[in-house]
Design a protein around this motif. Structure first.
Motif, mmCIF file in Angstrom:
data_model
loop_
_atom_site.group_PDB
_atom_site.id
_atom_site.type_symbol
_atom_site.label_atom_id
_atom_site.label_comp_id
_atom_site.label_asym_id
_atom_site.label_seq_id
_atom_site.Cartn_x
_atom_site.Cartn_y
_atom_site.Cartn_z
ATOM 1 N N TRP A 44 0.993 -1.527 -0.121
ATOM 2 C CA TRP A 44 -0.171 0.284 -0.256
ATOM 3 C C TRP A 44 0.692 1.259 0.327
ATOM 4 C CZ3 TRP A 44 -3.433 -1.790 4.357
ATOM 5 C CH2 TRP A 44 -4.124 -2.999 3.769
ATOM 6 N N ILE A 45 2.200 1.086 0.889
ATOM 7 C CA ILE A 45 3.148 1.721 0.658
ATOM 8 C C ILE A 45 4.220 1.452 0.530
ATOM 9 C CG2 ILE A 45 2.813 2.092 2.906
ATOM 10 C CD1 ILE A 45 2.673 5.099 3.142
ATOM 11 N N GLY A 46 5.327 1.907 0.619
ATOM 12 C CA GLY A 46 6.731 2.177 0.219
ATOM 13 C C GLY A 46 6.769 1.127 1.427
ATOM 14 N N HIS A 47 8.454 0.591 1.270
ATOM 15 C CA HIS A 47 8.958 -0.175 2.917
ATOM 16 C C HIS A 47 9.376 1.420 3.906
ATOM 17 C CE1 HIS A 47 11.280 -2.548 5.257
ATOM 18 N NE2 HIS A 47 12.045 -2.208 5.362
ATOM 19 N N ASP A 48 9.891 1.949 2.507
ATOM 20 C CA ASP A 48 10.858 3.210 3.939
ATOM 21 C C ASP A 48 10.149 3.778 5.119
ATOM 22 O OD1 ASP A 48 9.941 3.898 1.090
ATOM 23 O OD2 ASP A 48 10.278 6.081 1.145
ATOM 24 N N ALA A 49 8.509 4.477 4.457
ATOM 25 C CA ALA A 49 7.278 4.609 5.554
ATOM 26 C C ALA A 49 7.739 2.897 6.446
ATOM 27 C CB ALA A 49 6.078 4.552 4.437
ATOM 28 N N GLN A 50 7.888 2.163 6.773
ATOM 29 C CA GLN A 50 7.717 1.367 7.868
ATOM 30 C C GLN A 50 8.066 1.722 8.832
ATOM 31 O OE1 GLN A 50 8.540 -2.607 7.614
ATOM 32 N NE2 GLN A 50 9.093 -2.821 9.445
ATOM 33 N N ILE A 51 7.258 1.712 10.294
ATOM 34 C CA ILE A 51 8.080 2.070 11.555
ATOM 35 C C ILE A 51 7.741 0.738 12.312
ATOM 36 C CG2 ILE A 51 7.182 3.630 13.887
ATOM 37 C CD1 ILE A 51 5.156 5.246 11.295
ATOM 38 N N GLY A 52 9.045 1.076 12.925
ATOM 39 C CA GLY A 52 9.092 0.034 14.142
ATOM 40 C C GLY A 52 10.637 -0.795 14.395
ATOM 41 N N GLN A 53 10.672 -2.004 14.944
ATOM 42 C CA GLN A 53 11.813 -2.703 15.427
ATOM 43 C C GLN A 53 12.369 -2.781 13.670
ATOM 44 O OE1 GLN A 53 10.787 -5.017 18.174
ATOM 45 N NE2 GLN A 53 11.566 -3.964 19.780
ATOM 46 N N THR A 54 11.853 -3.230 12.455
ATOM 47 C CA THR A 54 12.604 -3.293 11.541
ATOM 48 C C THR A 54 12.356 -2.166 10.489
ATOM 49 O OG1 THR A 54 11.492 -4.867 11.070
ATOM 50 C CG2 THR A 54 12.644 -6.029 12.366
ATOM 51 N N GLY A 55 11.806 -1.101 11.160
ATOM 52 C CA GLY A 55 12.103 0.270 10.229
ATOM 53 C C GLY A 55 12.779 1.353 10.646
ATOM 54 N N VAL A 56 11.803 2.113 10.593
ATOM 55 C CA VAL A 56 12.313 3.478 11.025
ATOM 56 C C VAL A 56 11.396 3.435 12.730
ATOM 57 C CG1 VAL A 56 12.514 5.890 10.768
ATOM 58 C CG2 VAL A 56 12.500 4.350 9.245
ATOM 59 N N THR A 57 12.951 3.980 13.107
ATOM 60 C CA THR A 57 12.507 3.980 14.627
ATOM 61 C C THR A 57 12.198 5.730 14.761
ATOM 62 O OG1 THR A 57 14.189 2.684 15.860
ATOM 63 C CG2 THR A 57 13.292 4.453 17.097
ATOM 64 N N ILE A 58 11.398 6.451 15.215
ATOM 65 C CA ILE A 58 10.976 7.924 14.911
ATOM 66 C C ILE A 58 10.260 8.268 17.013
ATOM 67 C CG2 ILE A 58 9.720 7.433 12.885
ATOM 68 C CD1 ILE A 58 6.492 7.621 14.284
ATOM 69 N N ALA A 59 10.940 8.733 16.794
ATOM 70 C CA ALA A 59 10.147 9.884 18.245
ATOM 71 C C ALA A 59 9.145 11.655 17.967
ATOM 72 C CB ALA A 59 11.230 9.516 19.240
ATOM 73 N N PRO A 60 8.316 11.310 17.287
ATOM 74 C CA PRO A 60 7.870 12.580 16.774
ATOM 75 C C PRO A 60 6.993 12.951 18.394
ATOM 76 C CG PRO A 60 6.699 11.156 16.259
ATOM 77 C CD PRO A 60 7.752 10.379 16.770
ATOM 78 N N ARG A 61 7.331 14.719 17.938
ATOM 79 C CA ARG A 61 6.227 15.217 18.838
ATOM 80 C C ARG A 61 5.355 14.821 19.665
ATOM 81 N NH1 ARG A 61 4.596 20.043 19.579
ATOM 82 N NH2 ARG A 61 4.594 20.621 16.972
ATOM 83 N N VAL A 62 3.965 15.009 18.205
ATOM 84 C CA VAL A 62 2.949 13.652 17.748
ATOM 85 C C VAL A 62 2.893 13.004 16.967
ATOM 86 C CG1 VAL A 62 0.619 14.327 17.685
ATOM 87 C CG2 VAL A 62 1.903 16.222 18.209
ATOM 88 N N TYR A 63 2.770 11.827 17.674
ATOM 89 C CA TYR A 63 2.000 10.085 16.575
ATOM 90 C C TYR A 63 0.707 9.704 16.596
ATOM 91 C CZ TYR A 63 1.620 5.729 15.076
ATOM 92 O OH TYR A 63 1.157 4.101 14.485
ATOM 93 N N ILE A 64 0.037 9.283 15.415
ATOM 94 C CA ILE A 64 -1.298 9.525 15.440
ATOM 95 C C ILE A 64 -1.100 8.511 14.381
ATOM 96 C CG2 ILE A 64 -3.054 10.496 14.272
ATOM 97 C CD1 ILE A 64 -2.596 13.077 14.253
#
Ligand SMILES: Cc1cc2nc3c(=O)[nH]c(=O)nc-3n(C[C@H](O)[C@H](O)[C@H](O)COP(=O)(O)OP(=O)(O)OC[C@H]3O[C@@H](n4cnc5c(N)ncnc54)[C@H](O)[C@@H]3O)c2cc1C
Ligand SMILES: Nc1ncnc2c1ncn2[C@@H]1O[C@H](COP(=O)(O)O)[C@@H](O)[C@H]1O
Lengths: 327, 284
Positions: A248-268
């Motif tokens: 549905w969307i590219g692999h580079d959008a994957q958030i998580g332990q085997t994707g990108v780790t993020i810590a934004p001000r707001v996560y929805i």
């Protein structure tokens, strides 16, 4: 005791400084005092422009090193050798890099070749009694730790959104120098057959955005609701592994332990259940919002604001209302 | 992409005329606290490993799978290797159940408290030890330990073993003595290539790990697990463990649960309330 600090400047193929580097420079100029902040720009086909040099200078870089090697600096073995020789040349006691897989590879090599102590995914760093002390969260953001580097040389990989970037008052123009590296045969054993940089999406970069809207299986593949909310908030779009596996969307959008780790001000999270693998990449976010039709979804255990409802009605309504409120 | 029945992108070249070279692969598997369990750090800053809910690092099953697929497509053998306390034997036992031929467990009290480099030193010594017995062509690791998620180990290990490193393989092929990897980074995708021997780390995109079957579980019971100590490997104990570490955990604390949490049931205006929450709290 303050030592010079070396900062690796991640940049795009087009020659733009990646946003988290600003945080590194701000942190570096606090830690280096008068000892100097050395910015390393890998000349991998792209030179730092005059505007870039000015930008680095305004953020506290006292020196900008154009690093030139006779091999591809995208290879971590080549980059590590370049940084090792620059650490030597500058006498830096600390190397700061953005926490990314490539940079961690270079850090691992430098740890072996220089004896440095490495902390990855740090969200803060201070000098305490002459030692660098980093803070980081572990176990999917459920624990906080502080960790001192006990070796003479420290390498710290900083997570984006950890420091508020700030210009340095009265910063002078940085000195520009060229640093030429002769790469060993050893580092050339890996060949970079192909490298394709993903084009910028027009939205903020997922890893460093301050607002992220993530879509999961609940979207059933219709990411338009996720994108609409992200766009009214000026945020980035992310996804669960289910959504990326489904294509549905590219692999580079994957958030998580085997994707990108993020810590934004707001996560929805939109139609995201909050599986532990996903949480591992977002649980350290400032404020967590979730929209899910299942009141027992695990994401509600960590949500500051949760809506039990159908995402296809709740999310467009929220987007319209925010647009109205922001006028 | 990782459809269960689809053949994984990890493949060895089909042999030409039955003349397939044997490959010997060492897979590094780590024993970690189950990520579904309550995980904790002790006062010493070390991961609490109180037995029971430890398991093989899930991502190392992708590494085992990659090794088995390569060996099945050509010929050769797979050695599962772990460094860790007594419990860690479970990780290599799982490797045997999945189909590894041999298992090696390095255990020594002096290893406790090692940082990544200390662990890498012990793994490197063990791999050299195995290589001296029979040439090792390929070392495969997982992309990260789901306990610390540092991802430092694979490249550090390659550096210590003086092997070319091809980390984060989403696709992996071995053909005519050359290993080729496709990897997806945050901003780019890359193809890397190197001659064997080499080290590869694989991601969860590389394949769909198999489950052990009854036959595998029975066969694993007969396969011995070789236990080695630092003395067996001639590793200087002062360079590993807490003494050899270059970082020291000073403090560790569980984060307090988030307070002031709000959960609303949509009755028609939840989108508006969500917007108000974000705006009123100056989050947007
Ligand atoms: C080794 C390994 C690594 C992994 N790494 C990652 C990783 O890095 N990142 C990651 O995300 N996952 C990862 N996973 C997968 C992870 O375990 C979960 O399977 C995944 O995160 C679930 O994605 P999801 O929330 O989209 O889907 P689901 O768990 O199926 O959740 C969908 C949710 O949508 C809700 N929903 C459905 N319809 C609606 C609607 N109309 N309105 C509102 N809500 C609705 C449902 O109630 C449900 O809670 C990994 C798994 C393994 C084994
Ligand atoms: N103690 C260990 N024993 C065996 N393999 C390990 C050990 N620690 C790390 N590894 C391997 O290195 C990979 C990356 O781990 P890490 O760098 O700790 O995130 C894991 O997926 C394992 O394959």
């Amino acid at each position: 005791m303050t030592a010079p600090v070396l900062v690796l400047v991640d940049h795009t193929e087009a020659g733009a400084v990646r946003a988290p580097v600003r945080e590194l420079l701000t942190l570096a100029s606090r830690l280096a005092g008068d000892a100097g902040v050395h910015a390393a720009w890998a000349v991998d086909g792209v030179e730092p422009s005059a505007e870039v040099v000015a930008e680095l200078g305004a953020l506290g870089a006292t020196h900008v090193h154009r690093v030139v090697a006779d091999a591809d600096l995208h290879l971590s073995g080549v980059l590590a050798e370049a940084l090792a020789s620059l650490l030597d040349a500058t006498g830096a006691g600390l190397l700061l890099v953005v926490s990314s897989f490539e940079n961690k590879e270079a850090a691992a090599r430098l740890a072996v070749s220089t004896g440095a102590g490495v902390v990855t995914d740090a969200d803060g760093l201070a000098l305490v009694d002459g030692r660098y002390v980093a803070s980081k969260t572990v176990f999917a953001g459920t624990w906080t730790t502080t960790c001192a580097v006990t070796a003479p040389l420290a390498i710290v990989a900083l997570k984006p959104n950890s420091v508020q970037p700030a210009a340095v008052d009265g910063a002078a123009a940085p000195q520009i120098g060229e640093h030429v590296v002769a790469v060993s045969d050893k580092a050339r054993r890996v060949t970079l057959v192909e490298r394709t940089e993903r084009p910028a999406s027009g939205r903020p970069d997922l890893g460093s955005a301050s607002i992220v809207v993530a879509g999961g299986r609940g979207t059933e593949g219709d990411f338009s609701v996720v994108e609409e909310l992200a766009d009214v908030l000026g945020g980035a779009v992310g996804a669960t592994r289910v959504a990326t596996d489904e294509g549905w969307i590219g692999h580079d959008a994957q958030i998580g332990q085997t994707g990108v780790t993020i810590a934004p001000r707001v996560y929805i999270g939109v139609g995201v259940s909050g599986a532990v693998h996903h949480r591992g990449g977002m649980q350290a976010s400032g404020t967590i919002v979730a929209i899910n039709s299942d009141p027992d979804a695990p994401i509600f255990e960590i949500a500051d604001f949760g809506v039990v409802g159908d995402l296809f009605t709740v999310v467009p309504q929220a987007a319209a209302e925010i647009r109205r409120l922001k006028g | 992409m990782s459809g269960v029945s689809a053949p994984g992108p990890v493949s060895a070249a089909p042999g030409t005329g039955g003349n397939v070279p044997r490959v010997r692969i060492v897979v590094c598997v780590k024993h970690v606290p189950d990520i579904q369990s309550e995980r904790a750090l002790g006062p010493d800053g070390r991961v609490v490993r109180d037995g029971g809910d430890g398991t093989i690092n899930e991502l190392d099953e992708n590494a085992v799978e990659a090794a088995l697929a390569l060996v099945e497509a050509s010929e050769g053998s797979v050695v599962a290797l772990t460094v860790g306390p007594d419990d860690a034997a479970d990780a290599v036992r799982r490797g045997l159940q999945l189909g590894a031929d041999e298992a090696v467990h390095v255990v020594d009290d002096a290893i406790a408290g090692s940082d990544v480099i200390g662990t890498a030193r012990v793994l490197a010594a063990a791999i050299r030890h195995l290589d001296a017995q029979e040439h090792v062509d390929l070392v495969i690791t997982g992309m990260a330990g789901l306990d610390g998620l540092t991802s430092l180990l694979p490249t550090a290990l390659a550096e210590l073993l003086d092997l070319p490193a091809l980390p984060l393989a989403a696709e992996l092929t071995v053909e005519g003595g050359t290993v080729r990897v496709r990897r997806n980074l945050d901003h780019a995708s890359e193809v890397l290539e190197a001659a064997l021997p080499a080290l590869v780390s694989v991601t969860d995109q590389a394949n769909e790990p198999r489950y052990p079957n009854f036959k595998g579980i029975m066969a694993a019971r007969k396969k011995p697990i070789t236990t080695l100590t630092l003395a067996d490997l001639e590793v200087d104990a002062s360079r590993v463990g807490a003494q050899g570490a270059r970082t020291e955990v000073l403090e560790a604390a569980a984060r307090p649960p988030r307070d002031n949490r709000v959960l609303v049931q949509d009755t028609g205006d939840a989108g508006v309330r969500l917007a108000a929450y974000l705006v009123d709290n100056q989050l947007v």
